[in-house]
Design a protein around this motif. Structure first.
Motif, PDB file in Angstrom:
ATOM      1  N   ALA A  18       2.667  -5.965   3.292  1.00  0.00           N
ATOM      2  CA  ALA A  18       1.967  -4.695   3.489  1.00  0.00           C
ATOM      3  C   ALA A  18       0.478  -4.826   3.183  1.00  0.00           C
ATOM      4  CB  ALA A  18       2.597  -3.611   2.618  1.00  0.00           C
ATOM      5  N   MET A  19       0.127  -5.690   2.226  1.00  0.00           N
ATOM      6  CA  MET A  19      -1.288  -5.913   1.934  1.00  0.00           C
ATOM      7  C   MET A  19      -1.966  -6.556   3.146  1.00  0.00           C
ATOM      8  SD  MET A  19      -3.433  -5.292  -0.582  1.00  0.00           S
ATOM      9  CE  MET A  19      -2.872  -5.502  -2.275  1.00  0.00           C
ATOM     10  N   GLY A  20      -1.250  -7.438   3.827  1.00  0.00           N
ATOM     11  CA  GLY A  20      -1.786  -8.020   5.052  1.00  0.00           C
ATOM     12  C   GLY A  20      -2.009  -6.963   6.119  1.00  0.00           C
ATOM     13  N   ALA A  21      -1.035  -6.063   6.280  1.00  0.00           N
ATOM     14  CA  ALA A  21      -1.174  -4.984   7.259  1.00  0.00           C
ATOM     15  C   ALA A  21      -2.346  -4.072   6.909  1.00  0.00           C
ATOM     16  CB  ALA A  21       0.121  -4.181   7.326  1.00  0.00           C
ATOM     17  N   LEU A  22      -2.503  -3.803   5.621  1.00  0.00           N
ATOM     18  CA  LEU A  22      -3.600  -2.949   5.165  1.00  0.00           C
ATOM     19  C   LEU A  22      -4.951  -3.533   5.567  1.00  0.00           C
ATOM     20  CD1 LEU A  22      -4.865  -0.703   3.368  1.00  0.00           C
ATOM     21  CD2 LEU A  22      -4.537  -2.234   1.421  1.00  0.00           C
ATOM     22  N   HIS A  23      -5.151  -4.817   5.287  1.00  0.00           N
ATOM     23  CA  HIS A  23      -6.431  -5.442   5.626  1.00  0.00           C
ATOM     24  C   HIS A  23      -6.627  -5.533   7.139  1.00  0.00           C
ATOM     25  CE1 HIS A  23      -7.890  -6.392   1.645  1.00  0.00           C
ATOM     26  NE2 HIS A  23      -6.708  -6.882   1.310  1.00  0.00           N
ATOM     27  N   PHE A  24      -5.541  -5.760   7.868  1.00  0.00           N
ATOM     28  CA  PHE A  24      -5.647  -5.821   9.328  1.00  0.00           C
ATOM     29  C   PHE A  24      -6.115  -4.481   9.887  1.00  0.00           C
ATOM     30  CE2 PHE A  24      -3.805  -5.205  13.558  1.00  0.00           C
ATOM     31  CZ  PHE A  24      -4.328  -6.304  14.227  1.00  0.00           C
ATOM     32  N   VAL A  27       4.474   2.601   3.198  1.00  0.00           N
ATOM     33  CA  VAL A  27       4.437   3.927   3.830  1.00  0.00           C
ATOM     34  C   VAL A  27       3.007   4.464   3.841  1.00  0.00           C
ATOM     35  CG1 VAL A  27       5.155   6.337   3.574  1.00  0.00           C
ATOM     36  CG2 VAL A  27       6.832   4.499   3.286  1.00  0.00           C
ATOM     37  N   LEU A  28       2.314   4.309   2.731  1.00  0.00           N
ATOM     38  CA  LEU A  28       0.941   4.809   2.640  1.00  0.00           C
ATOM     39  C   LEU A  28       0.007   4.077   3.603  1.00  0.00           C
ATOM     40  CD1 LEU A  28       0.729   5.179  -1.245  1.00  0.00           C
ATOM     41  CD2 LEU A  28       0.731   7.042   0.431  1.00  0.00           C
ATOM     42  N   VAL A  29       0.274   2.794   3.844  1.00  0.00           N
ATOM     43  CA  VAL A  29      -0.521   2.051   4.829  1.00  0.00           C
ATOM     44  C   VAL A  29      -0.409   2.716   6.193  1.00  0.00           C
ATOM     45  CG1 VAL A  29      -0.663  -0.097   6.152  1.00  0.00           C
ATOM     46  CG2 VAL A  29      -0.475  -0.183   3.662  1.00  0.00           C
ATOM     47  N   TRP A  30       0.829   3.018   6.596  1.00  0.00           N
ATOM     48  CA  TRP A  30       1.026   3.560   7.942  1.00  0.00           C
ATOM     49  C   TRP A  30       0.626   5.026   8.046  1.00  0.00           C
ATOM     50  CZ3 TRP A  30       0.769  -0.120  11.009  1.00  0.00           C
ATOM     51  CH2 TRP A  30       1.331  -1.354  10.705  1.00  0.00           C
ATOM     52  N   ILE A  31       0.585   5.722   6.920  1.00  0.00           N
ATOM     53  CA  ILE A  31       0.053   7.085   6.928  1.00  0.00           C
ATOM     54  C   ILE A  31      -1.466   7.049   7.066  1.00  0.00           C
ATOM     55  CG2 ILE A  31      -0.352   9.080   5.416  1.00  0.00           C
ATOM     56  CD1 ILE A  31       2.499   8.846   4.471  1.00  0.00           C
ATOM     57  N   GLY A  32      -2.067   5.956   6.576  1.00  0.00           N
ATOM     58  CA  GLY A  32      -3.516   5.820   6.640  1.00  0.00           C
ATOM     59  C   GLY A  32      -4.214   6.101   5.330  1.00  0.00           C
ATOM     60  N   ASP A  33      -3.445   6.253   4.252  1.00  0.00           N
ATOM     61  CA  ASP A  33      -4.035   6.469   2.928  1.00  0.00           C
ATOM     62  C   ASP A  33      -4.254   5.095   2.296  1.00  0.00           C
ATOM     63  OD1 ASP A  33      -4.824   7.264   0.434  1.00  0.00           O
ATOM     64  OD2 ASP A  33      -3.188   8.696   0.132  1.00  0.00           O
ATOM     65  N   PHE A  34      -5.299   4.423   2.738  1.00  0.00           N
ATOM     66  CA  PHE A  34      -5.490   3.021   2.389  1.00  0.00           C
ATOM     67  C   PHE A  34      -5.778   2.798   0.904  1.00  0.00           C
ATOM     68  CE2 PHE A  34      -6.982   2.472   7.018  1.00  0.00           C
ATOM     69  CZ  PHE A  34      -5.687   2.228   7.438  1.00  0.00           C
ATOM     70  N   GLU A  35      -6.536   3.676   0.286  1.00  0.00           N
ATOM     71  CA  GLU A  35      -6.859   3.472  -1.124  1.00  0.00           C
ATOM     72  C   GLU A  35      -5.612   3.607  -1.995  1.00  0.00           C
ATOM     73  OE1 GLU A  35      -9.661   2.234  -2.414  1.00  0.00           O
ATOM     74  OE2 GLU A  35     -10.069   1.980  -0.278  1.00  0.00           O
ATOM     75  N   ALA A  36      -4.799   4.617  -1.717  1.00  0.00           N
ATOM     76  CA  ALA A  36      -3.556   4.782  -2.474  1.00  0.00           C
ATOM     77  C   ALA A  36      -2.610   3.618  -2.205  1.00  0.00           C
ATOM     78  CB  ALA A  36      -2.885   6.107  -2.113  1.00  0.00           C
ATOM     79  N   ALA A  37      -2.590   3.147  -0.962  1.00  0.00           N
ATOM     80  CA  ALA A  37      -1.743   2.005  -0.614  1.00  0.00           C
ATOM     81  C   ALA A  37      -2.188   0.756  -1.363  1.00  0.00           C
ATOM     82  CB  ALA A  37      -1.791   1.758   0.892  1.00  0.00           C
ATOM     83  N   ARG A  38      -3.489   0.530  -1.412  1.00  0.00           N
ATOM     84  CA  ARG A  38      -4.017  -0.646  -2.103  1.00  0.00           C
ATOM     85  C   ARG A  38      -3.630  -0.622  -3.586  1.00  0.00           C
ATOM     86  NH1 ARG A  38      -8.166  -3.627  -0.366  1.00  0.00           N
ATOM     87  NH2 ARG A  38      -8.906  -1.905   0.929  1.00  0.00           N
ATOM     88  N   PHE A  39      -3.719   0.554  -4.198  1.00  0.00           N
ATOM     89  CA  PHE A  39      -3.364   0.675  -5.609  1.00  0.00           C
ATOM     90  C   PHE A  39      -1.881   0.358  -5.812  1.00  0.00           C
ATOM     91  CE2 PHE A  39      -1.964   2.689  -9.455  1.00  0.00           C
ATOM     92  CZ  PHE A  39      -3.032   2.579 -10.334  1.00  0.00           C
TER      93      PHE A  39
END
Length: 227
Positions: A187-193, A134-146
């Protein structure tokens, strides 16, 4: 796997999670051409629980992308006395909200979803992996990565059993841990993409594909919403 590590504190460094080993697509068998089917009322779902009518309706609606019908059915399960059913209701609701572009609403559901998962199985790994998505798609990448790195760290010792002497008695845990790993890798793949790092995105997506194929080779991939 033994004892699952507890949720990690703010001192955890996501950078400690290394990239998975890279493998060629040529080494893997393609996904079977199977149309997923929602479990019907009274059938056991991938997590080992019986499927009530409202949950069967919600899963079927999810397959058909009928968000309104799905959310209406899930509302009937909010007061379920069965911990697995109560958690699945929240888990599927978040997925459906996210798929319909309602990420902010999905985010608001996350705390209760995690509490319900802990009540069911003693950890919040799937909820945390979905929170990261969810955080990836919101755009909060740092929180998503954690969030995603913490799931990968906590499940680092988990491997899907190779053979069974009979039907597993801990099906819920097996499916739960495997799905948590798979979702975190995807989701980690989506984050890096989304951050423009195609090489890392491909590596994580390939690891997720390998994990999914490994799971499918050992049995039913499970109902929609389980991965």
């Amino acid at each position: 796997m033994g004892v699952i590590p507890p949720a990690l504190g703010p001192s955890f460094d996501p950078a400690t999670i290394s990239l998975p080993n890279s493998r060629s697509h040529a080494e893997w068998t393609p996904f079977p051409d199977v149309v997923p089917a929602a479990p019907r009322e009274g059938e056991r779902n991938a997590f080992g629980g019986l499927t009530p009518a409202a949950l069967a309706t919600a899963w079927d609606a999810q397959l058909r992308n009928d968000i309104d019908t799905g959310l209406e059915a899930l509302a009937e399960l909010d007061d379920s006395s069965d911990p697995l059913t109560a958690w699945l209701a929240g888990f599927i609701r978040v997925q459906m909200l996210l798929a319909s572009g309602r990420a902010a609403e999905a985010k608001a559901e996350l705390p209760q979803m995690a509490t319900r998962e802990i009540a069911w199985i003693g950890h919040d790994l799937n909820s945390e992996a979905l929170r990261g998505e969810v955080l990836v798609w919101i755009g909060d990448f740092e929180a998503a990565r954690f969030a995603l790195a913490s799931v990968l760290h906590r499940t680092a010792a988990w491997r899907l059993p190779v053979t069974y002497g009979g039907p597993p008695t801990n099906l819920g845990q097996i499916v739960s841990l495997t799905n948590a790993q798979l979702r975190a890798q995807t989701a980690m793949g989506a984050l890096h993409f989304l951050q423009g790092d195609a090489e890392k995105a491909h590596t994580w997506a390939s690891a997720a594909e390998a994990r999914s194929l490994n799971a499918m080779s050992k049995g039913d991939a499970g109902p929609p919403g389980s991965a």
